[in-house]
Design an enzyme around this catalytic site. Structure first.
Site, PDB file in Angstrom:
ATOM      1  N   ASP A  97       0.907  -1.435   0.028  1.00 10.01           N
ATOM      2  CA  ASP A  97      -0.028  -0.140   0.042  1.00 10.01           C
ATOM      3  C   ASP A  97       0.779   1.309  -0.217  1.00 10.01           C
ATOM      4  O   ASP A  97       1.970   1.462   0.860  1.00 10.01           O
ATOM      5  CB  ASP A  97      -0.916   0.108   1.257  1.00 10.01           C
ATOM      6  CG  ASP A  97      -1.711  -1.133   1.345  1.00 10.01           C
ATOM      7  OD1 ASP A  97      -2.393  -1.792   0.452  1.00 10.01           O
ATOM      8  OD2 ASP A  97      -2.081  -1.482   2.738  1.00 10.01           O
ATOM      9  N   HIS A 250       1.063  -7.949   0.084  1.00  8.84           N
ATOM     10  CA  HIS A 250      -0.266  -8.522   0.525  1.00  8.84           C
ATOM     11  C   HIS A 250      -1.278  -8.689  -0.832  1.00  8.84           C
ATOM     12  O   HIS A 250      -1.025  -7.919  -1.746  1.00  8.84           O
ATOM     13  CB  HIS A 250      -1.041  -8.300   1.666  1.00  8.84           C
ATOM     14  CG  HIS A 250      -1.227  -6.677   1.762  1.00  8.84           C
ATOM     15  ND1 HIS A 250      -0.621  -5.687   1.776  1.00  8.84           N
ATOM     16  CD2 HIS A 250      -2.783  -6.223   1.318  1.00  8.84           C
ATOM     17  CE1 HIS A 250      -1.263  -4.452   1.558  1.00  8.84           C
ATOM     18  NE2 HIS A 250      -2.527  -4.777   1.342  1.00  8.84           N
TER      19      HIS A 250
HETATM   20  C1  SIN Z   1      -5.836  -4.458   1.108  1.00 12.12           C
HETATM   21  O1  SIN Z   1      -5.281  -4.418   0.347  1.00 12.12           O
HETATM   22  O2  SIN Z   1      -5.970  -3.208   1.852  1.00 12.12           O
HETATM   23  C2  SIN Z   1      -7.108  -5.328   1.389  1.00 12.12           C
HETATM   24  C3  SIN Z   1      -6.642  -6.703   2.062  1.00 12.12           C
HETATM   25  C4  SIN Z   1      -7.708  -7.601   2.146  1.00 12.12           C
HETATM   26  O3  SIN Z   1      -9.000  -7.114   2.180  1.00 12.12           O
HETATM   27  O4  SIN Z   1      -7.519  -8.623   2.672  1.00 12.12           O
END
Ligand code: SIN
Length: 277
Positions: A97, A250
């Site tokens: 992010d 992630h």
């Molecule tokens: C995100 O990338 O902020 C979402 C992660 C998720 O919903 O597991």
């Protein structure tokens, strides 16, 4: 506080705390753990948007994501929602992010409210491990490089040709910033080297064309997402997960068509990133 590692290299589950009632010392312990493990899972919490925000504020200033929909109760808490009839989800690809910001956010705290019966897991990858498992020569070459990151193609008008989930994402006119960061950063908390390029927001190496950059970036993404660098996290309602953007990527899996998933996200500001010497 009871801590169990999720894998050898990444993640820890922390039991025995109530995030509504933590001391500054508890937060310092959690931060040190997060800098090391990249991701913390804190189950069995009972958080409102206000108490989730109050916990996050103990970690630092809040970064209000300019593209996400806020929850009705609090403009500083983002709603991460996928409805049964929605096709795309938020975060459905490997990413870090806010790498498109000059001072990228430290990390986010995602609180699970509604989880599909099957699916909706989140994958995490350790960018410490991705870096340290490269060969010494490659590590050295990467250490002197910088990369350009952008949000234009994800949150801006450049994305509008496809089936952008416009209902849930806002302010495309604000997705105009690019940032340049070292390809290998020294983690500001742990001092460890970490690979800081990611598939969603890194567009090229600084001083290189996109075509020149693409194949080397693709190699790094394949390498970074190898199973031994990752964990797959299965959510339960009431769990708060915290991740560190400087130590992980992630990926929110989008494998639950026709089901609903609802999370609340608060993001904490970071510090300027420096390369390694
Ligand atoms: C995100 O990338 O902020 C979402 C992660 C998720 O919903 O597991």
């Amino acid at each position: 506080m009871n801590v169990t590692h999720i894998s050898e290299i990444l993640g820890a589950e922390v039991e025995g705390i109530d995030c509504r009632d933590v001391s500054d010392d508890d937060v310092a312990v959690l931060q040190t753990l997060l800098w090391d493990r990249g991701m913390l899972s804190i189950p069995d919490q009972d958080l409102t948007p206000d108490s989730q925000l109050a916990f996050a504020e103990k970690w630092g200033a809040i970064n209000v994501n300019r593209f996400f929909t806020p929850v009705a109760e609090n403009p500083q808490v983002a709603e991460v929602l996928k409805d049964p009839d929605q096709e795309l989800n938020i975060g459905g690809g490997w990413h870090t992010d806010h790498s498109y910001d000059e001072i990228p956010a430290m990390g986010s705290m995602l609180y699970a409210l509604e989880i599909p019966e099957t699916g909706g897991d989140t994958l995490f990858a350790s960018t410490y491990a991705a870096y340290s498992n490269l060969s010494e020569g490659f590590r050295q070459a990467l250490s002197s490089m910088h990369a350009v990151h952008s949000s234009r193609h994800v949150f801006g008008y450049e994305r509008d040709a496809g089936d952008r989930p416009r209902k849930r994402l806002h302010n495309p006119e604000l997705a105009v910033q690019d940032a340049v960061h070292p390809v290998v950063i020294e983690h500001p908390g742990s001092g460890r080297p970490s690979l800081y390029v990611n598939p969603s927001f890194t567009v090229r190496f600084d001083g290189w064309s996109k075509a020149e950059s693409d194949s080397l970036l693709a190699y790094l993404y394949r390498f970074g997402s190898r199973p031994e660098h990752t964990i797959r996290y299965r959510w339960k309602p009431g769990t708060l997960v915290i991740w560190d953007n400087r130590a992980t990527w992630h990926y929110a899996l989008n494998d639950y068509p026709g089901q609903r998933r609802l999370m609340h996200r608060v993001t904490v500001e970071g510090v300027p990133l420096a390369g390694i010497n």
